[in-house]
Write an enzyme that holds these catalytic residues in place. Structure first.
Site, PDB file in Angstrom:
ATOM      1  CG  HIS A  71     -93.388  54.843  16.017  1.00 45.68           C
ATOM      2  ND1 HIS A  71     -92.708  53.674  16.266  1.00 45.68           N
ATOM      3  CD2 HIS A  71     -93.187  55.624  17.102  1.00 45.68           C
ATOM      4  CE1 HIS A  71     -92.111  53.756  17.436  1.00 45.68           C
ATOM      5  NE2 HIS A  71     -92.396  54.933  17.980  1.00 45.68           N
ATOM      6  CB  CYS A  87     -93.619  56.959  20.416  1.00 45.01           C
ATOM      7  SG  CYS A  87     -92.855  58.505  19.893  1.00 45.01           S
TER       8      CYS A  87
END
Length: 112
Positions: A71, A87
């Protein structure tokens, strides 16, 4: 039809986009902290969401490992560091470029 895949190298904090096994683009990334490391393994992109809100920046590419994804970020200074809860963070401009090229089902390898 070109075959795209992603390889994330945790050791040098880079994400590589490959087309037919040739690197066509490399991006700097931020990865998981020592206590919340980014999981290694073979995954796939399972969903794509523009403007997911919060700390996820301009785009979310969800992985087949639940709760993990690639992301953007609202903190560009974090790119290159061990900063996330696992992440893979990218500059917003980079994640937008990547999202335009990959689709749901694109393989993702995360390695040390």
């Amino acid at each position: 039809m070109p075959s795209l895949r992603i390889i994330v190298d945790l050791s040098d904090r880079k994400l590589h986009l490959l087309e037919n096994d040739i690197v066509i683009r490399t991006y700097p990334v931020g990865i998981g902290k020592m206590l919340t490391t980014t999981p290694t393994g073979e995954y796939k992109i399972v969903n794509k969401e523009p403007n997911p809100g919060g700390p996820y920046g301009a785009y979310w590419l969800g992985l087949s490992r639940k709760h993990y994804g690639i992301h953007g970020t609202n903190d560009p200074s974090s790119i290159g560091g061990q900063v996330s809860k696992g992440c893979i963070r990218m500059y917003n401009r980079d994640v937008l470029e990547l999202a335009r090229q990959v689709s749901v089902g694109t393989p993702v390898t995360i390695r040390t």
